[in-house]
Design an enzyme around this catalytic site. Structure first.
Site, PDB file in Angstrom:
ATOM      1  N   ARG A  93      -9.373 -10.934   2.303  1.00 17.08           N
ATOM      2  CA  ARG A  93      -9.857 -12.090   3.075  1.00 17.08           C
ATOM      3  C   ARG A  93      -8.825 -13.216   3.136  1.00 17.08           C
ATOM      4  O   ARG A  93      -9.115 -14.286   3.676  1.00 17.08           O
ATOM      5  CB  ARG A  93     -11.148 -12.626   2.441  1.00 17.08           C
ATOM      6  CG  ARG A  93     -12.400 -11.857   2.850  1.00 17.08           C
ATOM      7  CD  ARG A  93     -12.749 -12.156   4.295  1.00 17.08           C
ATOM      8  NE  ARG A  93     -13.915 -11.419   4.736  1.00 17.08           N
ATOM      9  CZ  ARG A  93     -15.163 -11.873   4.618  1.00 17.08           C
ATOM     10  NH1 ARG A  93     -15.383 -13.032   4.011  1.00 17.08           N
ATOM     11  NH2 ARG A  93     -16.185 -11.169   5.056  1.00 17.08           N
ATOM     12  N   HIS A 109       0.917  -4.156 -11.310  1.00 14.25           N
ATOM     13  CA  HIS A 109       1.967  -3.308 -10.736  1.00 14.25           C
ATOM     14  C   HIS A 109       2.384  -3.918  -9.395  1.00 14.25           C
ATOM     15  O   HIS A 109       1.942  -3.461  -8.345  1.00 14.25           O
ATOM     16  CB  HIS A 109       1.441  -1.890 -10.545  1.00 14.25           C
ATOM     17  CG  HIS A 109       2.522  -0.898 -10.223  1.00 14.25           C
ATOM     18  ND1 HIS A 109       2.484   0.398 -10.674  1.00 14.25           N
ATOM     19  CD2 HIS A 109       3.638  -1.003  -9.482  1.00 14.25           C
ATOM     20  CE1 HIS A 109       3.539   1.050 -10.229  1.00 14.25           C
ATOM     21  NE2 HIS A 109       4.257   0.231  -9.499  1.00 14.25           N
ATOM     22  N   GLU A 164       4.275  -3.269 -14.513  1.00 14.22           N
ATOM     23  CA  GLU A 164       4.783  -1.951 -14.153  1.00 14.22           C
ATOM     24  C   GLU A 164       5.485  -2.024 -12.812  1.00 14.22           C
ATOM     25  O   GLU A 164       5.091  -2.805 -11.928  1.00 14.22           O
ATOM     26  CB  GLU A 164       3.627  -0.950 -14.052  1.00 14.22           C
ATOM     27  CG  GLU A 164       2.816  -0.833 -15.323  1.00 14.22           C
ATOM     28  CD  GLU A 164       1.957   0.408 -15.359  1.00 14.22           C
ATOM     29  OE1 GLU A 164       1.663   0.962 -14.303  1.00 14.22           O
ATOM     30  OE2 GLU A 164       1.601   0.828 -16.472  1.00 14.22           O
ATOM     31  N   HIS A 218      -2.952   6.561 -15.467  1.00 15.41           N
ATOM     32  CA  HIS A 218      -3.135   7.039 -14.081  1.00 15.41           C
ATOM     33  C   HIS A 218      -4.319   8.005 -13.994  1.00 15.41           C
ATOM     34  O   HIS A 218      -4.288   9.110 -14.535  1.00 15.41           O
ATOM     35  CB  HIS A 218      -1.889   7.666 -13.466  1.00 15.41           C
ATOM     36  CG  HIS A 218      -1.932   7.572 -11.983  1.00 15.41           C
ATOM     37  ND1 HIS A 218      -1.388   6.536 -11.257  1.00 15.41           N
ATOM     38  CD2 HIS A 218      -2.540   8.374 -11.074  1.00 15.41           C
ATOM     39  CE1 HIS A 218      -1.617   6.721  -9.976  1.00 15.41           C
ATOM     40  NE2 HIS A 218      -2.315   7.833  -9.822  1.00 15.41           N
ATOM     41  N   ASP A 219      -5.382   7.527 -13.349  1.00 10.57           N
ATOM     42  CA  ASP A 219      -6.610   8.310 -13.143  1.00 10.57           C
ATOM     43  C   ASP A 219      -7.388   8.574 -14.424  1.00 10.57           C
ATOM     44  O   ASP A 219      -8.260   9.460 -14.447  1.00 10.57           O
ATOM     45  CB  ASP A 219      -6.323   9.634 -12.427  1.00 10.57           C
ATOM     46  CG  ASP A 219      -5.993   9.413 -10.948  1.00 10.57           C
ATOM     47  OD1 ASP A 219      -5.393  10.321 -10.351  1.00 10.57           O
ATOM     48  OD2 ASP A 219      -6.321   8.330 -10.420  1.00 10.57           O
TER      49      ASP A 219
HETATM   50  C1  DXP Z   1       1.951   3.590 -12.840  1.00  8.94           C
HETATM   51  C2  DXP Z   1       0.527   3.775 -12.544  1.00  8.94           C
HETATM   52  O1  DXP Z   1      -0.015   4.860 -12.631  1.00  8.94           O
HETATM   53  C3  DXP Z   1      -0.282   2.638 -12.047  1.00  8.94           C
HETATM   54  O2  DXP Z   1       0.383   1.432 -12.032  1.00  8.94           O
HETATM   55  C4  DXP Z   1      -0.716   2.929 -10.655  1.00  8.94           C
HETATM   56  O3  DXP Z   1       0.436   3.158  -9.918  1.00  8.94           O
HETATM   57  C5  DXP Z   1      -1.510   1.842 -10.047  1.00  8.94           C
HETATM   58  O4  DXP Z   1      -0.922   1.476  -8.826  1.00  8.94           O
HETATM   59  P1  DXP Z   1      -1.892   1.258  -7.558  1.00  8.94           P
HETATM   60  O5  DXP Z   1      -3.011   0.359  -8.043  1.00  8.94           O
HETATM   61  O6  DXP Z   1      -0.994   0.632  -6.533  1.00  8.94           O
HETATM   62  O7  DXP Z   1      -2.416   2.623  -7.195  1.00  8.94           O
HETATM   63  N1  LIG Z   2      -0.252   2.839 -15.748  1.00 11.68           N
HETATM   64  C1  LIG Z   2      -1.518   3.245 -15.181  1.00 11.68           C
HETATM   65  C2  LIG Z   2      -2.243   2.051 -14.673  1.00 11.68           C
HETATM   66  O1  LIG Z   2      -1.831   0.924 -14.895  1.00 11.68           O
HETATM   67  C3  LIG Z   2      -3.506   2.231 -13.925  1.00 11.68           C
HETATM   68  O2  LIG Z   2      -3.536   3.439 -13.225  1.00 11.68           O
HETATM   69  P1  LIG Z   2      -4.947   3.766 -12.510  1.00 11.68           P
HETATM   70  O3  LIG Z   2      -5.997   3.733 -13.598  1.00 11.68           O
HETATM   71  O4  LIG Z   2      -5.177   2.690 -11.481  1.00 11.68           O
HETATM   72  O5  LIG Z   2      -4.765   5.143 -11.921  1.00 11.68           O
END
Ligand code: DXP
Ligand SMILES: NCC(=O)COP(=O)(O)O
Length: 237
Positions: free
Chosen positions: A18, A43, A70, A190-191
């Site tokens: 927004r 990130h 990150e 990640h996930d």
């Molecule tokens: C390195 C990592 O796994 C996370 O920082 C992920 O990249 C999240 O980035 P997004 O939120 O842009 O998907």
């Molecule tokens: N380094 C992983 C992170 O910061 C978050 O990853 P995600 O949980 O958004 O896939």
């Protein structure tokens, strides 16, 4: 103890949708810590699709637990990290236009570059972590960069766990055992999610930190952010 670092990228996504300041990213970070979160991760991508570089500058005085930034160590990212001096920097080999992080470092091919970048951050009092997969030769090469930690890239584990394949944890356990032997601290992310986090934690010795964003924010849409943070903390005990 495994620390929970909440990645707040998706809060910035919602805010940016927004063009204003709702939800307030800084207040959200403060609230995450008040609910028990033990770190904040961001990130900032070069296109600033969610976290903006200014967010990093604003958050550094707000975050009282651990602040983890990150990103791909392009010069603008390096400059931002040296300016803000977070607790930790996590180096991620993302392509500029990547939808999300989708690979770990080739720590053999990029050994000398990573050594230089790691040394520069460490000389500025910033803990370093390198985002990698479970290839044992790449774990060994990560140790040779001098980095303090690695972050195990857990997308493959999460995808396999989701279809019932618990065997997928084995490469992560092996990589973590080797990393610890080599003196590397162990992060992961990640996930990761409420479904898979307890099994992951139980099978990764010496896991120092998990950074979780996407699933945690989605789960919070249904269960509430304070409740979800505490559900993660309970499963990480
Ligand atoms: C390195 C990592 O796994 C996370 O920082 C992920 O990249 C999240 O980035 P997004 O939120 O842009 O998907
Ligand atoms: N380094 C992983 C992170 O910061 C978050 O990853 P995600 O949980 O958004 O896939």
């Amino acid at each position: 103890m495994t620390k929970l670092s909440v990645n707040i990228n998706k809060i910035a996504t919602l805010r940016n949708s927004r063009g204003g300041n709702v939800p307030n990213l800084l207040k959200f970070a403060e609230d995450i810590e008040r609910f028990g979160g033990q770190g904040i991760t961001i990130h900032p991508r070069p296109d600033e699709r969610h976290i903006k570089y200014q967010d990093a500058r604003d958050l550094v005085s707000v975050v009282k637990t651990e602040f983890n930034i990150e990103g791909n160590p392009i010069q603008s990212f390096i400059d931002l990290v040296l300016e803000t001096k977070p607790t930790q920097v996590t180096l991620v080999p993302d392509a500029i236009d990547a939808l999300t992080s989708n690979a770990g470092w080739d720590t053999i091919k990029h050994q000398s570059f990573l050594q230089e970048v790691v040394q520069e951050f460490q000389q500025n009092g910033i803990r370093t972590s390198i985002f990698i997969g479970t290839d044992l030769k790449l774990v060994e090469a990560a140790a040779k960069t001098g980095s303090d930690r690695i972050e195990l890239y857990t997308e493959d584990f999460a995808a396999q766990f989701n279809i019932g394949n618990k065997e997928a944890i084995k490469p992560y356990t092996t990589a973590a055992v080797l990393a610890h032997t080599l003196g590397l601290g162990i992060n992961a992310g990640h996930d990761l999610s409420l479904d898979n986090i307890q099994f992951f934690k139980e099978n990764i010795p010496n896991l120092a930190e998990v950074s979780i964003g996407h699933s945690l924010i989605v789960e919070s849409l249904y269960l509430g952010i304070e409740n979800v943070v505490n559900m993660y903390l309970h499963r990480l005990q």
